[in-house]
Write an enzyme that holds these catalytic residues in place. Structure first.
Site, mmCIF file in Angstrom:
data_model
loop_
_atom_site.group_PDB
_atom_site.id
_atom_site.type_symbol
_atom_site.label_atom_id
_atom_site.label_comp_id
_atom_site.label_asym_id
_atom_site.label_seq_id
_atom_site.Cartn_x
_atom_site.Cartn_y
_atom_site.Cartn_z
ATOM 1 N N GLY A 96 -6.437 6.433 -1.751
ATOM 2 C CA GLY A 96 -5.177 5.503 -1.350
ATOM 3 C C GLY A 96 -4.239 5.575 -2.691
ATOM 4 O O GLY A 96 -3.825 4.484 -3.265
ATOM 5 N N GLN A 119 -7.592 -0.746 -4.220
ATOM 6 C CA GLN A 119 -7.383 -0.271 -2.694
ATOM 7 C C GLN A 119 -8.215 -1.505 -2.182
ATOM 8 O O GLN A 119 -8.387 -2.641 -2.406
ATOM 9 C CB GLN A 119 -7.642 1.145 -2.469
ATOM 10 C CG GLN A 119 -6.498 1.793 -2.449
ATOM 11 C CD GLN A 119 -5.461 1.381 -1.197
ATOM 12 O OE1 GLN A 119 -5.825 0.725 -0.266
ATOM 13 N NE2 GLN A 119 -4.594 2.341 -1.036
ATOM 14 N N GLY A 177 -7.491 10.479 2.060
ATOM 15 C CA GLY A 177 -8.752 9.813 2.621
ATOM 16 C C GLY A 177 -8.811 9.055 3.862
ATOM 17 O O GLY A 177 -9.747 9.065 4.672
ATOM 18 N N ALA A 182 7.258 15.340 4.815
ATOM 19 C CA ALA A 182 7.743 14.795 5.882
ATOM 20 C C ALA A 182 9.086 14.247 5.714
ATOM 21 O O ALA A 182 9.843 14.282 6.965
ATOM 22 C CB ALA A 182 6.718 13.374 6.243
ATOM 23 N N VAL A 193 5.783 11.752 -2.437
ATOM 24 C CA VAL A 193 6.606 12.706 -3.100
ATOM 25 C C VAL A 193 8.054 12.736 -2.752
ATOM 26 O O VAL A 193 8.124 13.137 -1.235
ATOM 27 C CB VAL A 193 6.027 14.174 -2.973
ATOM 28 C CG1 VAL A 193 6.817 15.276 -3.573
ATOM 29 C CG2 VAL A 193 4.392 14.263 -3.658
ATOM 30 N N TYR A 237 1.932 2.816 10.512
ATOM 31 C CA TYR A 237 0.372 3.125 10.509
ATOM 32 C C TYR A 237 -0.127 2.078 9.184
ATOM 33 O O TYR A 237 -0.790 2.735 8.783
ATOM 34 C CB TYR A 237 -0.345 4.003 10.737
ATOM 35 C CG TYR A 237 -1.618 4.400 11.153
ATOM 36 C CD1 TYR A 237 -2.594 3.489 10.972
ATOM 37 C CD2 TYR A 237 -1.876 5.280 12.356
ATOM 38 C CE1 TYR A 237 -3.744 3.152 11.725
ATOM 39 C CE2 TYR A 237 -2.891 5.198 12.967
ATOM 40 C CZ TYR A 237 -3.893 4.288 12.865
ATOM 41 O OH TYR A 237 -5.019 4.247 13.219
ATOM 42 N N CYS A 296 -18.910 1.896 13.382
ATOM 43 C CA CYS A 296 -18.439 1.752 14.797
ATOM 44 C C CYS A 296 -18.010 0.373 14.846
ATOM 45 O O CYS A 296 -18.185 -0.575 14.011
ATOM 46 C CB CYS A 296 -19.495 2.020 16.084
ATOM 47 S SG CYS A 296 -20.707 0.861 15.887
#
Length: 552
Positions: free
Chosen positions: A49, A127, A173, A240, A271, A319, A407
């Site tokens: 992160g 984080q 990660g 992106a 970046v 997200y 889970c």
């Protein structure tokens, strides 16, 4: 901070380096966070992160290790932003460690002030699970990502991502779970990252299928597999903020578009367009203010492209990296026209007290995890979706560091599972104690208006009492270590959150602590959502007997 080239790996087996299994668990999980198989930049103490660290600096790390080795079973170690500051006499049912990371008074809760303190050696960014010593590698977010894409498939594509293309970015990660989560749901995904090392790492660990530096190749392969309705994940080297606008200009629209770059941190996590990784690293060091401004401008372009794809029919969602907020602050008024993933796909699970429950075998023996998999398949056989997840995870997830499993279990299920695990340790069926924990991203442990608590029914998005209450009740109920952090996931000023870990060491005392903690912890999720007026949470509370004084 000085970088140190040393390989840290948690001890395995049953020989203790400490004065008790709870202290041993904390020591091993701290070390496991920095295992090269687990951490993104272990030489800098960075776990994941952007700059999420396990300890403030190497001197503090060594002091924590030394403290844990001598800590008595009726003492508690206090850790302030990655630095051990006190050991107090407490009692055997108290947490062995209490951690507070990155917390700032609200008026000063911004990256600029944080960086001033960080440069003076007074603070670190924890984080969520980096500074709380319960990160397990990319598997830690995988099921949540799988659930998110699965729910998107149910809502928009008839229950499967077969024959669809997902476009995303960020293969660190956390984001590194995306390619496998999409292919587990049957889809095709192009996942962009500017760092070749990140893509290669996901391929090595079988989270991503192929690597390319060519947009043309990525599109050709994606089109081929989409037409065949077969899954494949493509790691594309690039930026992106350059690639998404290029796709818009070509009229290419994916079926889903999202993003998991570390946009929460414009200096260390993103970046800018037009810069190679090497050029960006140089600019970051020489002119951080200009770097941040260029990053923010690039994020605006990135979000503009996502909005353009949404207008053309793509399902777009944030997200949880705060990229919409940055774009909005840069003048993009419609940045929030696509939703965050929690209100779009996850909140009903939170209403049932469900969240990313995880456990780790301190023995280091994968067989201990496989035996616990069998417990899930046996005890929760009625939940076919959960059992499918466990079966897929066994086949497709490669362990990083100490063997572990994640889970999503809900209220009542967590305590039941913890009880069985503790009995298996007591009987010797499991060869060593098990660490049970979770992400801070959980049903009742976080206040984050642009992520977990976005769009709450009653408008209580920014109310931060809940994670504090969560930490308090888990502490008094005997969690093994408890953490309260600020800024995880979405960056400084945008979140407060709490974590807990409980050790199943096979003792009767542990059984009682497990029952209390694994009831109150998910219980806080039910309570939080009842208070916000969610009918499903009210139904859950009534069915499970959660005592809420003013519930109607």
């Amino acid at each position: 901070m000085e970088n140190v080239k040393q390989t840290i790996r948690a001890p395995r087996g049953t020989e203790l380096q400490t004065k008790g299994w709870i202290q041993e668990a904390a020591l091993r999980m701290l070390m496991n966070n920095l295992d090269p198989e687990v951490a993104e930049k272990p030489e800098e103490l960075v776990v994941y992160g952007g700059i999420g660290r396990a300890a403030r600096n190497w001197e503090s790390y060594q002091a924590i290790v030394d403290s844990l080795k001598t800590l008595e079973s009726d003492e508690t170690l206090l850790v302030q932003s990655g630095k051990p500051v006190a050991i107090f006499k407490s009692h055997e049912d108290a947490p062995r460690v209490l951690l507070a990371n990155s917390n700032l008074v609200p008026k000063w809760a911004n990256w600029e002030h944080f960086r001033e303190l960080e440069q003076k050696g007074l603070m670190m960014y924890g984080q969520m699970t980096a500074g709380s010593w319960i990160y397990i590698g990319t598997q830690g977010i995988l099921q949540g990502t799988y659930e998110t894409f699965g729910e998107a498939a149910r809502q928009h594509f008839g229950g499967s991502l077969k024959g669809t293309l997902t476009l995303t970015a960020g293969l660190g990660g956390m984001g590194g779970a995306q390619p496998l989560a999409v292919t587990m749901n049957g889809g095709v995904v192009i996942a962009i990252d500017v760092d070749k090392r990140s893509i290669e790492r996901r391929i090595e660990k079988r989270y991503c299928d192929m690597y390319t530096e060519s947009l043309e190749e990525a599109l050709a392969v994606a089109t081929e597999y989409k037409e065949k309705k077969e899954p494949i994940s493509i790691g594309l080297l690039g930026n992106a903020a350059e690639i998404l606008p290029e796709l818009v200009s070509r009229g290419i629209t994916p079926d889903l578009v999202t993003d998991q770059t570390s946009a929460h941190d414009p200096l260390n996590g993103y970046v800018p367009a037009g810069y190679s990784l090497e050029e960006a690293t140089k600019l970051r060091a020489e002119d951080p203010d200009r770097y941040v401004q260029l990053s923010k401008e690039s994020m605006k372009k990135h979000v503009e492209a996502m909005l353009a794809m949404q207008e053309k029919g793509a399902i777009a969602f944030d997200y949880g990296n705060n990229i919409r907020q940055v774009a909005f602050d840069e003048g993009l008024e419609h940045a929030f026209d696509f939703p965050g993933f929690v209100p779009a796909f996850i909140r009903p699970l939170f209403c049932e007290g469900k969240g990313p429950f995880r456990w780790v075998a301190l023995s280091g023996d994968p067989e201990d995890i496989y035996k616990t998999d069998e417990v899930i398949l046996r005890e929760f056989a009625h939940n076919e979706h959960l059992c499918n997840w466990i079966r897929m995870a066994r086949q497709q997830v490669e362990f990083q560091g100490l063997p572990s499993r994640i889970c999503w279990l809900g209220y009542g299920e967590r305590a039941k599972f913890g009880r069985i695990i503790n009995e298996m340790v007591a009987s010797g069926e499991l060869s060593a104690p098990i660490v049970i924990g979770r992400d801070h991203l959980d049903c009742g442990s976080v206040a984050s208006p642009n992520r977990e608590t976005e769009g709450m029914k009653d408008g209580s998005d920014a109310v931060a009492d809940w994670p504090i209450l969560n930490a308090l009740i888990n502490s008094v109920n005997g969690a093994s270590w408890v953490s309260v952090h600020h800024g995880g996931g979405v960056g400084m000023g945008y979140s407060l959150h709490a974590g807990m870990v409980i050790v199943a060491d096979g003792t009767e005392a542990a059984a009682k602590r497990i029952e209390r903690v694994l009831t109150s912890d998910p219980g806080m999720g039910v309570v939080r959502h009842v208070d916000a007026g969610y009918d499903l949470a009210v139904q859950t509370a009534k069915e499970k007997g959660v005592n809420i004084p003013m519930m109607k």
